[in-house]
Enzyme design. Structure first.
Site, PDB file in Angstrom:
ATOM      1  N   CYS A   3       0.845  -1.193   0.000  1.00  0.00           N
ATOM      2  CA  CYS A   3       0.000   0.000   0.000  1.00  0.00           C
ATOM      3  C   CYS A   3       0.885   1.249   0.000  1.00  0.00           C
ATOM      4  CB  CYS A   3      -0.905   0.029   1.240  1.00  0.00           C
ATOM      5  SG  CYS A   3      -2.121  -1.284   1.298  1.00  0.00           S
ATOM      6  N   ASP A  50     -17.668   2.267  22.217  1.00  0.00           N
ATOM      7  CA  ASP A  50     -16.930   1.646  23.316  1.00  0.00           C
ATOM      8  C   ASP A  50     -15.733   2.480  23.753  1.00  0.00           C
ATOM      9  OD1 ASP A  50     -18.559  -0.614  23.073  1.00  0.00           O
ATOM     10  OD2 ASP A  50     -17.307  -1.355  21.446  1.00  0.00           O
ATOM     11  N   ASP A  88     -18.307  -5.866  24.861  1.00  0.00           N
ATOM     12  CA  ASP A  88     -19.319  -5.319  23.973  1.00  0.00           C
ATOM     13  C   ASP A  88     -19.913  -6.516  23.235  1.00  0.00           C
ATOM     14  OD1 ASP A  88     -20.677  -3.508  22.268  1.00  0.00           O
ATOM     15  OD2 ASP A  88     -19.147  -3.888  20.760  1.00  0.00           O
TER      16      ASP A  88
END
Lengths: 63, 797
Positions: free
Chosen positions: B100, B698, B502
């Site tokens: 990348c 969160d 979560d």
């Protein structure tokens, strides 16, 4: 004996100081900011990024 | 499966993640935007012999449309002018691997007017030098966005500059200490040799003077952070590690200076070694932590800086910060919402994944509220501003995170607590030695004996005890997919008593999967085939999961031609047999089709299909529990750690999953602030809390908790605010992480013991005035070897 030791010690101090100055110069220039990159960059043997003619230009005009 | 491997890199494509491109009617599939972009550039430059002439097709609405979000007027504020050239720093999101970076550098380098481009592999920051006459900043940003990455302007503010300077200063301090210690080693070796075989006094003096010369900068320049820390600790009247180090270093240095004039042995090497080894330890620890950029900053950047405000029947681009309550905005598909608001007209689907972690786009119609930073997917909507940018949901979360981070007391380190006991003890023993020798008035100099006690009591292995264990443990656990952000995190993880999870994306996969196919007539395959034909061109996660399943079964899928998408409802495709409709229950009912089964009690997402006015059946998708979740919860219990689930989902949905997994405490319908509040309360009860999550909602709880843990694949902000990152989405690695942390804490305790053990043996020698440098050296070498060797045992966990 003593004076030759003295000369050697001072010589080694000068040598070390030279290396130390190079180290400081490298840190200031940001050579150690990206320690990850070097191992990838050494494998790149392409020419440095330059314009490579029409094809890439055509690419950059695409939507 | 061979047909599901990336056309560019040949790696298998994860189901439903494929990026599809069409060339001359041939469908090419890629595993990521990077591969697609490399393919495009290679073929575009006429370099690929495999790649034939091709046409590009827009690849749906991936990411935000950045091209018109940043204009030159805005970006010029970030450009530095240098010798007639512009210099721009920016952050690139979406970088996953080395290729990348390669791609971005090569591509930007090929633009006209760009003279220098460098992208940092670690921080993903790019720095570009360009000719302002030939290329504009917005063109550069557009070029990055065209590759599929998201560029964001990045300003070197004062805080960030100071942080960078600090890092470099530490490195220079360490380098200086290393260089001088190496010189010192030569002189010390000569002195040690002289101690055993004799040395003429002139040479000895010379070596001692040089030793003093090189040690002075080590103590006062390299050791400055410790001296400063010791001063602060004296002011606060709490003994810490810095004080112990400073005490040892200064007493060794002072005693040696004294010996230089008064005659006797010098301990310069001890002073320099303590400083060098402890600096090395700090560098080790810092390297893990340094990767983290400022998470809060990234969170705020989620909302675009430019909004399109409607004035009369025209729109104008204005800065998001200048929007007022009641302004009306136009938000086009592919754009992120700049502020919180309500939809006035139009209906669309919103991707709220970045904010809530919810994987499925949520349909929103006129009158419903939308949140800043979320992505508008399907249609243009007019939005009325309900809160200025500074009060948006994302900004409020960012404030919560900042507050939690500034309030959280650092985990009190084991070494500091040891030092708090040890420092007064050492001072006491030294004082007693001094008083004893004055009292008896023997041949021993009382001051020298007292100083010798101080020197020998401050072992340099102390500086290695924690960092080496942390280094080996972080290295070993990184290989298993657990990243600890520093030594205090390891210590904190070892002491956990309560783990809060979560739900979406943490206990569940966060990716829809087909639970059941229920054709009203005919086979499952027939129904799946028809639905996949209609959904083939869609980027909706539900559509992608259906298409992936169809491909897995070897069925043909559609290409999106001729389909019409109705936001929040479904898709239509005209076939010879009639209109094929795929979508929600409401969608089919609106088209006058009946025959659907009543709602099932399970929490499944339903997709119904009809051809003409004949009902075909339904496909049920669900967000499945992670296969290892139940095991992991059981393992937590066995480790003596309580479990809790905190979710924004409804209480019923939370209870059902909680019961399935055997979680002790379940709380539903919580806002981000509620979650953080719950964590704070648990900590007030004396629990040591681990929070595991993946979304922005969160983030406050993650930074509030003793240890925040995020999983790879979560949002960037969750990764940034967490102390512990799982690079594989596997909860069992978290269990391993806790075991590693506990083991590491044991090793650190043992290390501290060994660091002191040999030195304490030498303490009577010092107190009796019999201490020779060789004793100090032996004690130090023995403890250092024990500490390093003991730490290395962590490698084969």
């Amino acid at each position: 004996m003593l004076s030759s030791t003295l000369i050697l010690i001072i010589l080694s101090l000068f040598l070390g100081t030279g290396v130390w100055l190079i180290f400081i110069w490298a840190v200031k220039k940001g050579e150690f900011d990206d320690i990850e990159g070097a191992k990838y960059r050494m494998l790149e043997d392409d020419p440095p990024p330059t314009r490579q003619g029409d094809d890439i230009d055509k690419q950059s005009r695409l939507p | 499966m061979s047909h599901d491997s990336c056309h560019h890199c040949r790696l298998p494509i994860p189901p439903a993640d494929a990026i599809i491109d069409r060339i001359d009617g041939v469908e090419l599939r890629f595993c990521c935007q990077g591969c697609l972009s490399v393919y495009r550039i290679i073929s575009g430059a006429g370099l690929g012999t495999y790649y034939q002439k091709r046409q590009l097709s827009p690849s749906g609405s991936q990411g935000g449309t950045i091209q018109d979000t940043y204009d030159d007027g805005y970006l010029s504020g970030f450009v530095l002018q240098r010798h007639g050239r512009g210099e721009l720093s920016f952050l690139i999101e979406g970088i996953r691997c080395a290729s990348c970076v390669w791609l971005v550098e090569r591509y930007l380098g090929s633009l006209a007017g760009v003279s220098e481009i460098r992208v940092n592999y670690g921080t993903h920051r790019g720095r570009i030098v360009f000719d302002p006459a030939a290329v504009t900043p917005s063109e550069i940003f557009a070029a990055v966005a065209r590759l599929g990455y998201t560029p964001r302007p990045f300003s070197y503010d004062a805080a960030r500059q100071a942080e960078e300077r600090e890092q470099r200063t530490t490195l220079i301090r360490f380098g200086t200490a290393c260089f001088l210690s190496m010189q010192l080693m030569g002189y010390s070796l000569a002195l040690y040799a002289g101690y055993f075989q004799g040395i003429d006094p002139a040479s000895r003096k010379l070596m001692q003077y040089f030793a003093a010369l090189v040690t002075t900068p080590v103590v006062f320049y390299s050791g400055w952070p410790f001296l400063g820390g010791a001063l602060r600790s004296l002011r606060n009247r709490t003994a810490n590690m810095d004080l112990l180090i400073a005490l040892g270093v200064l007493s060794a240095y002072g005693a040696s200076l004294f010996a230089l004039y008064g005659g006797g042995e010098v301990y310069f090497d001890t002073a320099a070694m303590i400083v060098t080894l402890i600096l090395a330890g700090r560098l080790f620890e810092g390297s893990a932590r340094r990767r983290a950029a400022s998470g809060v900053d990234r969170l705020l950047r989620l909302a675009p800086e430019i909004a399109h405000r409607e004035i009369g029947d025209k729109t104008e681009a204005v800065a998001t910060g200048s929007l007022k309550i009641g302004d009306i905005l136009l938000v086009r598909p592919g754009e992120r919402l700049p502020v919180d608001g309500t939809i006035l007209a139009g209906s669309t689907e919103i991707d709220e994944a970045a904010v809530s972690g919810e994987p499925l786009p949520v349909p929103r119609i006129a009158g419903e509220a939308v949140i800043a930073g979320t992505l508008n997917l399907t249609a243009s909507v007019r939005v009325q501003v309900t809160a200025p940018a500074a009060d948006s949901f994302v900004a409020r979360v960012a404030r919560l995170v900042e507050e939690a981070q500034s309030r959280r007391a650092p985990v009190q380190r084991l070494a500091d607590r040891v030092a708090a006991v040890f420092v007064p003890l050492v001072v006491l023993v030294a004082g007693a030695t001094f008083v004893y020798w004055i009292w008896t008035g023997g041949t021993v100099d009382p001051l020298l004996a007292a100083v010798a006690v101080l020197v020998i009591a401050c072992p340099c292995a102390l500086g290695l005890a924690t960092p080496t264990a942390v280094l080996v443990a972080t290295g070993a656990s990184a290989g298993r997919g657990i990243l600890f952000r520093g030594g205090d995190v390891l210590e904190g993880t070892a002491r956990l008593t309560l783990a809060a999870f979560d739900k979406t994306g943490t206990l569940t996969e966060g990716k829809p999967r087909i639970a059941a196919i229920r054709p009203s007539a005919g086979s499952e395959e027939d129904l799946l085939h028809l639905v996949a034909r209609a959904e083939g061109g869609s980027n909706h996660p539900l559509a992608r999961c259906i298409v992936a399943e169809a491909r897995r079964r070897g069925l043909e899928t559609g290409d999106g031609e001729g389909t019409r998408t109705l936001p929040g409802l479904g898709v239509e495709l005209g076939l010879e047999e009639g209109m094929l409709r795929v979508g929600s229950r409401r969608f089919l009912r609106q088209a006058g089709i009946g025959g659907m089964e009543p709602f099932s009690a399970e929490p499944l997402t339903e997709i119904h299909a009809a051809l003409g006015d004949r009902y075909l059946g339904s496909i049920l998708c669900e967000d499945t529990l992670r296969p290892e979740a139940a095991d992991a919860v059981a393992r937590f219990r066995r480790l003596g750690i309580g479990t809790a689930m905190l979710t924004g989902d409804t209480v019923e949905a939370a209870r059902r999953i909680g019961a399935q997994l055997g979680i002790d405490e379940v709380h539903g319908a919580l806002s981000p602030a509620d979650k953080a509040e719950w964590v704070k309360k648990a900590m007030a009860r004396g629990e040591r809390v681990l929070m595991v999550g993946d979304g922005i909602n969160d983030a406050p709880a993650l930074s509030e908790a003793d240890v925040g843990c995020a999983m790879a694949g979560g949002t960037d902000i969750a990764l940034e605010t967490s102390d512990l990152v799982l690079t594989r989405p596997d909860l069992m690695t978290l269990v391993t992480g806790i075991e590693v942390a506990r083991r590491t804490l044991d090793i650190i305790r043992q290390n501290l013991f060994w660091a002191f053990a040999y030195n304490i043996l030498a303490l009577p020698l010092a107190a009796s005035g019999e201490l020779a440098p060789i004793h100090a050296a032996a004690a130090m070498a023995a403890s250092s070897i024990c500490v390093v060797g003991n730490s290395l045992r962590l490698k084969n966990l």
